[in-house]
Design a protein around this motif. Structure first.
Motif, mmCIF file in Angstrom:
data_model
loop_
_atom_site.group_PDB
_atom_site.id
_atom_site.type_symbol
_atom_site.label_atom_id
_atom_site.label_comp_id
_atom_site.label_asym_id
_atom_site.label_seq_id
_atom_site.Cartn_x
_atom_site.Cartn_y
_atom_site.Cartn_z
ATOM 1 N N LEU A 125 0.832 -1.205 0.000
ATOM 2 C CA LEU A 125 0.000 0.000 0.000
ATOM 3 C C LEU A 125 0.865 1.253 0.000
ATOM 4 C CD1 LEU A 125 -2.867 -0.951 2.494
ATOM 5 C CD2 LEU A 125 -2.986 -0.839 0.000
ATOM 6 N N ARG A 126 1.933 1.250 0.767
ATOM 7 C CA ARG A 126 2.823 2.420 0.813
ATOM 8 C C ARG A 126 3.487 2.646 -0.540
ATOM 9 N NH1 ARG A 126 5.296 5.710 4.420
ATOM 10 N NH2 ARG A 126 7.362 6.475 3.906
ATOM 11 N N THR A 129 0.965 3.771 -3.300
ATOM 12 C CA THR A 129 0.557 5.154 -3.103
ATOM 13 C C THR A 129 1.670 6.105 -3.529
ATOM 14 O OG1 THR A 129 -0.850 4.472 -1.252
ATOM 15 C CG2 THR A 129 -0.353 6.805 -1.423
ATOM 16 N N SER A 154 2.738 0.210 6.750
ATOM 17 C CA SER A 154 2.651 1.234 5.704
ATOM 18 C C SER A 154 3.150 2.588 6.184
ATOM 19 C CB SER A 154 1.201 1.383 5.230
ATOM 20 O OG SER A 154 0.427 2.104 6.172
ATOM 21 N N ALA A 158 -1.463 3.753 4.767
ATOM 22 C CA ALA A 158 -2.671 2.965 4.490
ATOM 23 C C ALA A 158 -3.941 3.797 4.647
ATOM 24 C CB ALA A 158 -2.736 1.747 5.410
ATOM 25 N N ALA A 161 -4.325 5.475 1.239
ATOM 26 C CA ALA A 161 -4.039 4.678 0.046
ATOM 27 C C ALA A 161 -5.313 4.478 -0.789
ATOM 28 C CB ALA A 161 -3.475 3.314 0.454
#
Length: 257
Positions: A125-126, A129, A154, A158, A161
């Motif tokens: 997710l990190r 993004t 994250s 998160a 995201a």
């Protein structure tokens, strides 16, 4: 497609739930976050519970009381909830059906299929993004829950995201195919080299589980398979590391146009 107004969207498709006294206090104290509500077990007493109530009052967040059992069920983690949880609004989280029924469609999507390690989900997710990926499909079943472990991995990303929710990876694969996406599975071997592959404008990349890889139901819908060339003596990359390579190859292609 179902009506995706706020009246019908599941809370699990609108909020990230954090549990435990420290994570809840941190969420309440972060001015960048909007906490919808705090749920405190009716057995929670003492200074810890009082601190949470004070922080919620300061932030203007309602506190609801519920049975300890109810808090455990909502948190999904009976050993670490400490009798408290908070629903934090995730402004970019929405059902996959909503993303596919509105314009513009996200050009690039990641689909998580059976990734069960929270650290991997959080790091993906990190990375996604940071790379500006249009959406990360995180199914409610078969993938690690979006809990404080994912948020921690994250580094807090998160919360913002572009998470897209659905029931299963197989459902997501079908919806994406119907919407005109081509699905590509990322694996350790047996695919076309990622850096040389010709990819369409609208693509979904499937990241399989840590041990089983891509599920058969999703594999049946793949347009093709991609692999990351590794001239060194290593069999495969961690799925989060592979996702990072993929995401920034997408960035490289966009900036090279």
């Amino acid at each position: 497609m179902r009506d995706d107004s706020n009246d019908t969207v599941s809370p699990k498709d609108r909020f990230l739930t954090v549990y435990g006294r420290k994570p809840v206090l941190e969420a309440l104290g972060d001015p960048a976050l909007h906490v919808d509500k705090v749920i405190l077990a009716d057995t929670a007493r003492g200074e810890g519970a009082a601190a949470i109530q004070r922080a919620a009052r300061t932030a203007g967040v309602p506190v609801q009381r519920a049975s300890a059992h109810r808090v455990k069920v909502l948190a999904g983690n009976g050993k670490q909830d400490q009798g408290v949880l908070a629903d934090v609004v995730a402004p970019r989280m929405r059902p996959l059906t909503a993303a596919l029924s509105s314009a513009p469609l996200p050009a690039t999507v990641l689909l998580l299929d059976g990734i069960t390690t929270p650290a991997n989900v959080g790091m993906i997710l990190r990375t996604a993004t940071a790379a500006g990926i249009g959406g990360v499909v995180v199914p409610r079943r078969g993938v690690a829950a979006l809990d404080p472990l994912v948020v921690k991995a994250s580094a807090g990303v998160a919360f913002r995201a572009p998470v897209l929710r659905c029931a299963t990876a197989a459902e997501a694969a079908g919806l994406l195919t119907d919407a005109g996406y081509r699905l590509y599975g990322l694996g350790a071997a047996g695919g076309e080299p990622l850096f040389q592959a010709e990819l369409p404008e609208r693509a979904a990349f499937v990241l399989g589980g840590e041990t089983a890889g891509i599920s058969p139901e999703v594999a049946d819908l793949l347009t093709g398979r991609l692999t990351i060339p590794m001239p060194g003596e290593v069999e495969s990359l961690n799925v989060a590391a592979a996702a990072a390579v993929l995401c920034f190859e997408v960035v490289r292609r966009k900036t090279a146009r």
